[in-house]
Design an enzyme around this catalytic site. Structure first.
Site, PDB file in Angstrom:
ATOM      1  N   SER A   9       0.840  -1.201   0.000  1.00 59.78           N
ATOM      2  CA  SER A   9       0.000   0.000   0.000  1.00 59.78           C
ATOM      3  C   SER A   9       0.874   1.249   0.000  1.00 59.78           C
ATOM      4  O   SER A   9       1.614   1.504   0.957  1.00 59.78           O
ATOM      5  CB  SER A   9      -0.893   0.018   1.238  1.00 59.78           C
ATOM      6  OG  SER A   9      -1.425   1.319   1.390  1.00 59.78           O
ATOM      7  N   HIS A  34      -0.988  -1.305  -4.240  1.00 58.13           N
ATOM      8  CA  HIS A  34      -2.287  -0.965  -3.659  1.00 58.13           C
ATOM      9  C   HIS A  34      -2.378   0.552  -3.458  1.00 58.13           C
ATOM     10  O   HIS A  34      -1.494   1.160  -2.847  1.00 58.13           O
ATOM     11  CB  HIS A  34      -2.419  -1.703  -2.326  1.00 58.13           C
ATOM     12  CG  HIS A  34      -3.752  -1.605  -1.661  1.00 58.13           C
ATOM     13  ND1 HIS A  34      -4.817  -2.415  -1.996  1.00 58.13           N
ATOM     14  CD2 HIS A  34      -4.199  -0.812  -0.655  1.00 58.13           C
ATOM     15  CE1 HIS A  34      -5.851  -2.128  -1.222  1.00 58.13           C
ATOM     16  NE2 HIS A  34      -5.510  -1.153  -0.400  1.00 58.13           N
ATOM     17  N   ASP A  36      -4.689   3.543  -1.991  1.00 59.83           N
ATOM     18  CA  ASP A  36      -5.799   3.830  -1.088  1.00 59.83           C
ATOM     19  C   ASP A  36      -6.386   5.201  -1.391  1.00 59.83           C
ATOM     20  O   ASP A  36      -5.753   6.229  -1.158  1.00 59.83           O
ATOM     21  CB  ASP A  36      -5.309   3.778   0.364  1.00 59.83           C
ATOM     22  CG  ASP A  36      -5.084   2.350   0.831  1.00 59.83           C
ATOM     23  OD1 ASP A  36      -6.014   1.540   0.685  1.00 59.83           O
ATOM     24  OD2 ASP A  36      -3.981   2.044   1.318  1.00 59.83           O
ATOM     25  N   MET A  38      -9.147   7.891  -0.497  1.00 59.99           N
ATOM     26  CA  MET A  38     -10.025   8.289   0.620  1.00 59.99           C
ATOM     27  C   MET A  38     -10.585   9.677   0.375  1.00 59.99           C
ATOM     28  O   MET A  38      -9.865  10.561  -0.103  1.00 59.99           O
ATOM     29  CB  MET A  38      -9.229   8.287   1.927  1.00 59.99           C
ATOM     30  CG  MET A  38      -8.529   6.971   2.218  1.00 59.99           C
ATOM     31  SD  MET A  38      -7.829   6.963   3.862  1.00 59.99           S
ATOM     32  CE  MET A  38      -6.839   5.470   3.794  1.00 59.99           C
ATOM     33  N   HIS A  67      -8.170   0.867  -4.152  1.00 59.05           N
ATOM     34  CA  HIS A  67      -9.129   0.636  -3.068  1.00 59.05           C
ATOM     35  C   HIS A  67      -9.890   1.930  -2.814  1.00 59.05           C
ATOM     36  O   HIS A  67      -9.353   2.871  -2.231  1.00 59.05           O
ATOM     37  CB  HIS A  67      -8.330   0.179  -1.830  1.00 59.05           C
ATOM     38  CG  HIS A  67      -9.142  -0.067  -0.615  1.00 59.05           C
ATOM     39  ND1 HIS A  67      -8.569  -0.274   0.622  1.00 59.05           N
ATOM     40  CD2 HIS A  67     -10.490  -0.151  -0.412  1.00 59.05           C
ATOM     41  CE1 HIS A  67      -9.520  -0.475   1.523  1.00 59.05           C
ATOM     42  NE2 HIS A  67     -10.687  -0.396   0.924  1.00 59.05           N
ATOM     43  N   MET A  69     -12.164   4.050  -0.939  1.00 56.19           N
ATOM     44  CA  MET A  69     -12.856   4.272   0.340  1.00 56.19           C
ATOM     45  C   MET A  69     -13.591   5.593   0.208  1.00 56.19           C
ATOM     46  O   MET A  69     -13.241   6.603   0.840  1.00 56.19           O
ATOM     47  CB  MET A  69     -11.824   4.287   1.488  1.00 56.19           C
ATOM     48  CG  MET A  69     -11.336   2.894   1.825  1.00 56.19           C
ATOM     49  SD  MET A  69      -9.824   2.910   2.792  1.00 56.19           S
ATOM     50  CE  MET A  69      -8.627   3.072   1.481  1.00 56.19           C
ATOM     51  N   MET A 141     -11.395  -6.037   5.281  1.00 59.26           N
ATOM     52  CA  MET A 141     -10.610  -5.075   6.066  1.00 59.26           C
ATOM     53  C   MET A 141     -10.304  -5.688   7.430  1.00 59.26           C
ATOM     54  O   MET A 141     -11.210  -6.173   8.124  1.00 59.26           O
ATOM     55  CB  MET A 141     -11.396  -3.772   6.278  1.00 59.26           C
ATOM     56  CG  MET A 141     -11.545  -2.882   5.061  1.00 59.26           C
ATOM     57  SD  MET A 141     -10.003  -2.374   4.273  1.00 59.26           S
ATOM     58  CE  MET A 141      -9.107  -1.572   5.604  1.00 59.26           C
ATOM     59  N   ASP A 176      -6.469  -6.531   4.339  1.00 62.49           N
ATOM     60  CA  ASP A 176      -5.852  -5.203   4.325  1.00 62.49           C
ATOM     61  C   ASP A 176      -5.938  -4.585   5.710  1.00 62.49           C
ATOM     62  O   ASP A 176      -7.036  -4.384   6.234  1.00 62.49           O
ATOM     63  CB  ASP A 176      -6.616  -4.343   3.298  1.00 62.49           C
ATOM     64  CG  ASP A 176      -6.058  -2.942   3.152  1.00 62.49           C
ATOM     65  OD1 ASP A 176      -5.005  -2.644   3.736  1.00 62.49           O
ATOM     66  OD2 ASP A 176      -6.693  -2.146   2.429  1.00 62.49           O
TER      67      ASP A 176
HETATM   68  C1  DX5 Z   1      -6.376   1.524   5.476  1.00 60.97           C
HETATM   69  C2  DX5 Z   1      -5.889   1.143   4.113  1.00 60.97           C
HETATM   70  C3  DX5 Z   1      -4.749   0.215   4.082  1.00 60.97           C
HETATM   71  C4  DX5 Z   1      -3.524   0.703   4.781  1.00 60.97           C
HETATM   72  C5  DX5 Z   1      -2.791  -0.476   5.313  1.00 60.97           C
HETATM   73  O1  DX5 Z   1      -7.545   2.238   5.369  1.00 60.97           O
HETATM   74  O2  DX5 Z   1      -6.928   0.564   3.342  1.00 60.97           O
HETATM   75  O3  DX5 Z   1      -4.443  -0.184   2.757  1.00 60.97           O
HETATM   76  O4  DX5 Z   1      -2.669   1.436   3.975  1.00 60.97           O
HETATM   77  O5  DX5 Z   1      -1.738  -0.031   6.065  1.00 60.97           O
HETATM   78  P1  DX5 Z   1      -0.956  -0.959   7.090  1.00 60.97           P
HETATM   79  O6  DX5 Z   1      -0.435  -2.121   6.313  1.00 60.97           O
HETATM   80  O7  DX5 Z   1       0.085  -0.071   7.606  1.00 60.97           O
HETATM   81  O8  DX5 Z   1      -1.973  -1.398   8.128  1.00 60.97           O
HETATM   82 ZN    ZN Z   2      -6.421  -0.373   1.346  1.00 53.98          ZN
END
Ligand code: DX5
Ligand code: ZN
Length: 215
Positions: A9, A34, A36, A38, A67, A69, A141, A176
């Site tokens: 990620s 990956h 993320d 948001m 991903h 979110m 998750m 994740d």
């Molecule tokens: C959290 C994300 C993850 C995050 C994971 O909302 O979806 O992808 O980056 O980070 P680690 O591996 O540090 O928990």
């Molecule tokens: Zn993620």
């Protein structure tokens, strides 16, 4: 070693050097990256949009595992497809009902990319059983979405066999959040075949060693 897809990620990567970070994880042996996304609504944090996906697409051939979110994913899916996302995963919790979720899956698949659906820690896996033959990937998750570096929620791992036992063999079951060299083994032994890891890989001095320790 079974075929486990590791997807680092970039949330925990150096945002000023994403090209180099992508190159380094590729050299460490991964094929996926990956991303993320948001929106500050679905989760209390704001991160990356299609412009960054596009820039990454120009400098890496890693599979861009995106991903979402975000609320209203259907509004932004075309921009992410155009930017170069190869996998688009949205959250079941943003859907009004199963038919809405099916419409989003169809929109993603019609665009020619892989479709994934994700559930937060509080969402029972049974709620998405009827969607499992429609998606390419399920993202379970194992932390509350929003931030990297949180601690793995062990109870969430029990969802892995529940999803696995009700899905086609081809389904990618991804976890994740809080994945490290110990929690990765818990997840893969329960049937996960894709691991997202952010802080564990990007805070390591040696990315290759970190990646290999997940297997
Ligand atoms: C959290 C994300 C993850 C995050 C994971 O909302 O979806 O992808 O980056 O980070 P680690 O591996 O540090 O928990
Ligand atoms: Zn993620």
């Amino acid at each position: 070693m079974k075929n486990i897809i590791i997807s680092p990620s970039i949330l925990s990567a150096d945002f000023a050097n994403l090209e180099q970070e992508a190159r380094l994880v590729k050299e460490a042996g991964v094929n996926w990256l990956h991303i993320d996304v948001m929106d500050g609504h679905f989760v209390p944090n704001i991160t990356i949009g299609p412009a960054v996906v596009k820039s990454l697409k120009n400098v890496t051939d890693l599979v861009l595992d995106t991903h979402l979110m975000i609320e209203n994913p259907e509004k932004y899916i075309p921009s992410f497809v155009q930017a170069g996302s190869d996998v688009l995963t949205f959250h079941y919790e943003v859907c009004n009902n199963l038919s809405h979720a099916t419409d989003i899956i169809n929109l993603i698949k019609k665009s020619g990319v892989k479709a994934g659906i994700s559930i937060k820690p509080a969402t029972p896996p049974e709620e998405i059983f009827s969607l499992l033959d429609k998606v390419d990937l399920v993202l379970i998750m194992t932390v509350e979405p929003g931030f990297g570096g949180q601690e793995f929620i062990h109870d969430c791992a029990m969802k892995i066999p529940m999803i696995k036992n009700n899905s086609p063999d081809s389904l990618i079951i991804q976890v994740d959040g809080g994945i490290n060299n110990l929690t990765s083994k818990i997840c893969t032994s329960l049937g996960a075949n894709s691991l997202v890891a952010g802080s564990y890989i990007f805070s390591a001095g040696d990315y290759k060693k970190a990646v290999q320790s997940l297997l």
